[in-house]
Design a protein around this motif. Structure first.
Motif, mmCIF file in Angstrom:
data_model
loop_
_atom_site.group_PDB
_atom_site.id
_atom_site.type_symbol
_atom_site.label_atom_id
_atom_site.label_comp_id
_atom_site.label_asym_id
_atom_site.label_seq_id
_atom_site.Cartn_x
_atom_site.Cartn_y
_atom_site.Cartn_z
ATOM 1 N N LEU A 13 0.831 -1.205 0.000
ATOM 2 C CA LEU A 13 0.000 0.000 0.000
ATOM 3 C C LEU A 13 0.867 1.257 0.000
ATOM 4 O O LEU A 13 0.597 2.212 -0.741
ATOM 5 C CB LEU A 13 -0.919 -0.004 1.226
ATOM 6 C CG LEU A 13 -1.794 1.248 1.421
ATOM 7 C CD1 LEU A 13 -2.703 1.467 0.221
ATOM 8 C CD2 LEU A 13 -2.603 1.127 2.716
ATOM 9 N N LEU A 14 1.936 1.249 0.801
ATOM 10 C CA LEU A 14 2.850 2.389 0.842
ATOM 11 C C LEU A 14 3.531 2.602 -0.509
ATOM 12 O O LEU A 14 3.656 3.742 -0.986
ATOM 13 C CB LEU A 14 3.897 2.177 1.935
ATOM 14 C CG LEU A 14 4.943 3.289 2.109
ATOM 15 C CD1 LEU A 14 4.261 4.605 2.465
ATOM 16 C CD2 LEU A 14 5.961 2.904 3.165
ATOM 17 N N ALA A 15 3.954 1.497 -1.138
ATOM 18 C CA ALA A 15 4.590 1.596 -2.451
ATOM 19 C C ALA A 15 3.622 2.149 -3.489
ATOM 20 O O ALA A 15 3.999 2.973 -4.343
ATOM 21 C CB ALA A 15 5.112 0.233 -2.886
ATOM 22 N N GLN A 16 2.375 1.736 -3.405
ATOM 23 C CA GLN A 16 1.381 2.222 -4.359
ATOM 24 C C GLN A 16 1.089 3.700 -4.125
ATOM 25 O O GLN A 16 0.854 4.449 -5.094
ATOM 26 C CB GLN A 16 0.098 1.403 -4.235
ATOM 27 C CG GLN A 16 -0.899 1.646 -5.352
ATOM 28 C CD GLN A 16 -0.321 1.356 -6.728
ATOM 29 O OE1 GLN A 16 0.304 0.328 -6.927
ATOM 30 N NE2 GLN A 16 -0.525 2.261 -7.670
ATOM 31 N N GLN A 17 1.121 4.145 -2.886
ATOM 32 C CA GLN A 17 0.947 5.568 -2.595
ATOM 33 C C GLN A 17 2.063 6.397 -3.222
ATOM 34 O O GLN A 17 1.811 7.465 -3.796
ATOM 35 C CB GLN A 17 0.906 5.784 -1.078
ATOM 36 C CG GLN A 17 -0.370 5.275 -0.412
ATOM 37 C CD GLN A 17 -0.292 5.320 1.105
ATOM 38 O OE1 GLN A 17 0.804 5.378 1.685
ATOM 39 N NE2 GLN A 17 -1.443 5.281 1.755
ATOM 40 N N GLN A 18 3.303 5.899 -3.127
ATOM 41 C CA GLN A 18 4.431 6.606 -3.720
ATOM 42 C C GLN A 18 4.326 6.622 -5.241
ATOM 43 O O GLN A 18 4.639 7.627 -5.895
ATOM 44 C CB GLN A 18 5.748 5.952 -3.286
ATOM 45 C CG GLN A 18 6.018 6.031 -1.797
ATOM 46 C CD GLN A 18 6.037 7.473 -1.298
ATOM 47 O OE1 GLN A 18 6.644 8.352 -1.902
ATOM 48 N NE2 GLN A 18 5.360 7.719 -0.181
ATOM 49 N N ARG A 19 3.881 5.522 -5.815
ATOM 50 C CA ARG A 19 3.709 5.454 -7.270
ATOM 51 C C ARG A 19 2.634 6.450 -7.725
ATOM 52 O O ARG A 19 2.789 7.125 -8.758
ATOM 53 C CB ARG A 19 3.328 4.034 -7.683
ATOM 54 C CG ARG A 19 3.138 3.856 -9.196
ATOM 55 C CD ARG A 19 2.924 2.400 -9.556
ATOM 56 N NE ARG A 19 2.708 2.246 -10.980
ATOM 57 C CZ ARG A 19 1.514 2.306 -11.573
ATOM 58 N NH1 ARG A 19 0.421 2.502 -10.835
ATOM 59 N NH2 ARG A 19 1.398 2.150 -12.878
ATOM 60 N N PHE A 20 1.570 6.550 -6.960
ATOM 61 C CA PHE A 20 0.496 7.480 -7.286
ATOM 62 C C PHE A 20 1.005 8.919 -7.271
ATOM 63 O O PHE A 20 0.692 9.727 -8.151
ATOM 64 C CB PHE A 20 -0.658 7.301 -6.300
ATOM 65 C CG PHE A 20 -1.819 8.224 -6.524
ATOM 66 C CD1 PHE A 20 -2.440 8.306 -7.759
ATOM 67 C CD2 PHE A 20 -2.295 9.025 -5.492
ATOM 68 C CE1 PHE A 20 -3.517 9.158 -7.976
ATOM 69 C CE2 PHE A 20 -3.369 9.874 -5.695
ATOM 70 C CZ PHE A 20 -3.978 9.939 -6.929
ATOM 71 N N ILE A 21 1.832 9.247 -6.283
ATOM 72 C CA ILE A 21 2.405 10.593 -6.198
ATOM 73 C C ILE A 21 3.284 10.873 -7.412
ATOM 74 O O ILE A 21 3.230 11.951 -8.012
ATOM 75 C CB ILE A 21 3.217 10.741 -4.888
ATOM 76 C CG1 ILE A 21 2.277 10.704 -3.682
ATOM 77 C CG2 ILE A 21 4.008 12.049 -4.893
ATOM 78 C CD1 ILE A 21 2.994 10.677 -2.345
ATOM 79 N N TYR A 22 4.108 9.868 -7.789
ATOM 80 C CA TYR A 22 4.979 10.054 -8.951
ATOM 81 C C TYR A 22 4.167 10.277 -10.222
ATOM 82 O O TYR A 22 4.505 11.141 -11.050
ATOM 83 C CB TYR A 22 5.895 8.849 -9.130
ATOM 84 C CG TYR A 22 6.552 8.810 -10.480
ATOM 85 C CD1 TYR A 22 7.584 9.689 -10.798
ATOM 86 C CD2 TYR A 22 6.111 7.931 -11.471
ATOM 87 C CE1 TYR A 22 8.165 9.683 -12.048
ATOM 88 C CE2 TYR A 22 6.685 7.916 -12.722
ATOM 89 C CZ TYR A 22 7.710 8.793 -13.002
ATOM 90 O OH TYR A 22 8.283 8.802 -14.244
ATOM 91 N N MET A 23 3.093 9.505 -10.402
ATOM 92 C CA MET A 23 2.270 9.659 -11.599
ATOM 93 C C MET A 23 1.653 11.051 -11.665
ATOM 94 O O MET A 23 1.548 11.647 -12.749
ATOM 95 C CB MET A 23 1.162 8.591 -11.631
ATOM 96 C CG MET A 23 1.678 7.178 -11.835
ATOM 97 S SD MET A 23 2.581 7.009 -13.392
ATOM 98 C CE MET A 23 3.048 5.284 -13.323
ATOM 99 N N LYS A 24 1.252 11.587 -10.528
ATOM 100 C CA LYS A 24 0.694 12.946 -10.519
ATOM 101 C C LYS A 24 1.769 13.973 -10.882
ATOM 102 O O LYS A 24 1.491 14.936 -11.602
ATOM 103 C CB LYS A 24 0.103 13.252 -9.145
ATOM 104 C CG LYS A 24 -1.166 12.477 -8.817
ATOM 105 C CD LYS A 24 -1.924 13.084 -7.649
ATOM 106 C CE LYS A 24 -1.112 13.027 -6.374
ATOM 107 N NZ LYS A 24 -1.873 13.586 -5.226
ATOM 108 N N VAL A 25 2.987 13.764 -10.382
ATOM 109 C CA VAL A 25 4.092 14.674 -10.721
ATOM 110 C C VAL A 25 4.367 14.632 -12.231
ATOM 111 O O VAL A 25 4.584 15.665 -12.876
ATOM 112 C CB VAL A 25 5.358 14.312 -9.926
ATOM 113 C CG1 VAL A 25 6.568 15.087 -10.435
ATOM 114 C CG2 VAL A 25 5.153 14.601 -8.436
ATOM 115 N N ALA A 26 4.361 13.416 -12.800
ATOM 116 C CA ALA A 26 4.614 13.269 -14.239
ATOM 117 C C ALA A 26 3.533 13.968 -15.063
ATOM 118 O O ALA A 26 3.820 14.572 -16.104
ATOM 119 C CB ALA A 26 4.680 11.786 -14.611
#
Length: 407
Positions: free
Chosen positions: A169-182
């Motif tokens: 879940l934590l890894a997916q939260q970080q991935r979600f943040i990265y996708m928003k930045v991109a």
């Protein structure tokens, strides 16, 4: 910070603020300068010439000198000025087409990244469900162990599974943040000013026959570039042909003879010989470059056909996968998990059966999310290749087209 952002907002912000498009105003300004130069007529020249001065004997000093003041210029033959203006005009048409291509490519990239954020949202929600399921499993296993119905080893395994679900879940939260930045980077921002995006990951728009789609490919700005370049090469060929017509240089002036104090008019003209033969190489080169454009267009059409074919069939397969998972596979796995959990609580199934049923359901849901994201991404690629929305019947423009798949 905005709670959500829509695809329309993301497209509008990217088209107005993306750094890659900011170079085009400077290119247009450069062409404006070239147009000003192209329309200029040959300049006039003023010359002064002195002869028979500062010599020896009778020609010492300036008493025997001959002074000439003359005005000269060039008469351009073969409509060279119009040919230069034509080259600049068609260069602008090529730049217009390149701007459309760049805008369409940006539009496709915005849609792809938007879909990635949308899919990441769904996967984040799924990771939260997985963490909750793992916690529920730990509760059930702990309760059974307290009743002596299951060994402590299963409790340890359930605890490990619950912690792994939290890490996922934590890894997916970080991935979600990265996708928003991109996504935000496409409108020149380094920090997203939104929490999430709007849209339905499982709505795919309308199905259109492949032949109908390929018929629209020739309207793609990528192909329009070749049409514009062909017109530009025609203009460059005409300019090269005008260079085969020799220009006439003329001069007109007044000569002052110091010795007799007389004046006389002087006039003259000149033109190069055999200029047509000397320019034949430039004409041949311009003609070859024009024919090269046609060959490149055919190659590009074949390449676009291959890309469209791949995107069309991959989208169709992804949609079939999403529908099969949603209508048959996932409901069956949900029912199987419910029954397996109940049977495990009654001691009829083992812990491995329970965990396997849970994981199979989570895997199926994740596959459905990935397939849905793939269907939307391939749909965006089709729209970019055809320069038209899959819902074109509603008359949407290019800036709004790709939103139709996500509504």
């Amino acid at each position: 910070m905005k709670p959500t952002v829509t695809l329309t907002e993301a497209v509008q912000r990217s088209l107005s603020q993306n750094p890659s498009l900011k170079v085009f105003p400077y290119r247009y300004a450069a062409l404006t300068g070239q147009a000003e130069i192209a329309q200029l007529r040959p300049a006039y020249e003023l010359s002064f010439e002195a002869e028979n001065i500062a010599g020896t004997g009778n020609f010492s000093g300036v008493d025997s000198g001959e002074l000439t003041i003359a005005l000269s210029s060039v008469i351009e033959m073969g409509d060279k000025r119009e040919a230069r203006q034509g080259v600049v005009s068609y260069s602008r048409s090529v730049l217009d087409a390149k701007l459309q291509v760049a805008s369409l490519a940006l539009l496709g990239e915005v849609t792809r990244r938007y879909v990635e954020v949308l899919a990441a949202q769904e996967q984040l929600a799924l990771a939260g469900e997985a963490s909750d399921l793992a916690g529920e499993s730990l509760r059930i296993v702990t309760k059974r162990a307290a009743a002596g119905a299951t060994p402590e080893a299963e409790v340890r395994r359930a605890q490990a599974a619950a912690e792994q679900a939290k890490l996922a879940l934590l890894a997916q939260q970080q991935r979600f943040i990265y996708m928003k930045v991109a996504l935000a980077a496409l409108w020149g921002s380094t920090t997203p000013d939104f929490d999430k995006v709007e849209g339905n990951l499982f709505e795919f728009g309308e199905d259109v026959a492949f032949d109908s789609l390929f018929a629209k490919v020739e309207k793609n700005p990528v192909i329009e570039i070749f049409a514009a370049e062909s017109r530009l090469k025609d203009a460059e060929l005409r300019l090269a042909q005008t260079q085969s017509r020799a220009d006439i240089r003329w001069s007109l002036g007044v000569r002052q003879m110091q010795e007799t104090d007389d004046t006389a008019l002087v006039a003259g003209f000149s033109m190069p010989l055999f200029s047509g033969q000397r320019n034949s190489g430039a004409v041949t080169t311009a003609l070859a470059e024009k024919n090269q454009v046609f060959a490149q267009r055919e190659v590009m059409l074949l390449d676009l056909h291959t890309q469209l074919f791949r995107a069309f069939h991959n989208r169709k397969q992804a949609i079939v996968t999403v529908k099969a998972l949603g209508s048959t596979i996932i409901p069956a796995l949900e029912q199987a998990l419910t029954e397996t959990q109940a049977a495990y609580q009654r001691g009829r199934y083992g812990y491995l059966d329970y965990v396997s049923a849970r994981q199979e359901l989570l895997n199926a849901r994740n596959t459905q999310i990935e397939a849905a994201a793939a269907a939307l991404t391939f749909g965006a690629e089709i729209e970019q290749l055809t320069a038209e929305s899959l819902a074109s019947g509603r008359g949407q423009n290019n800036d709004q087209q790709t939103e139709s798949s996500l509504r």
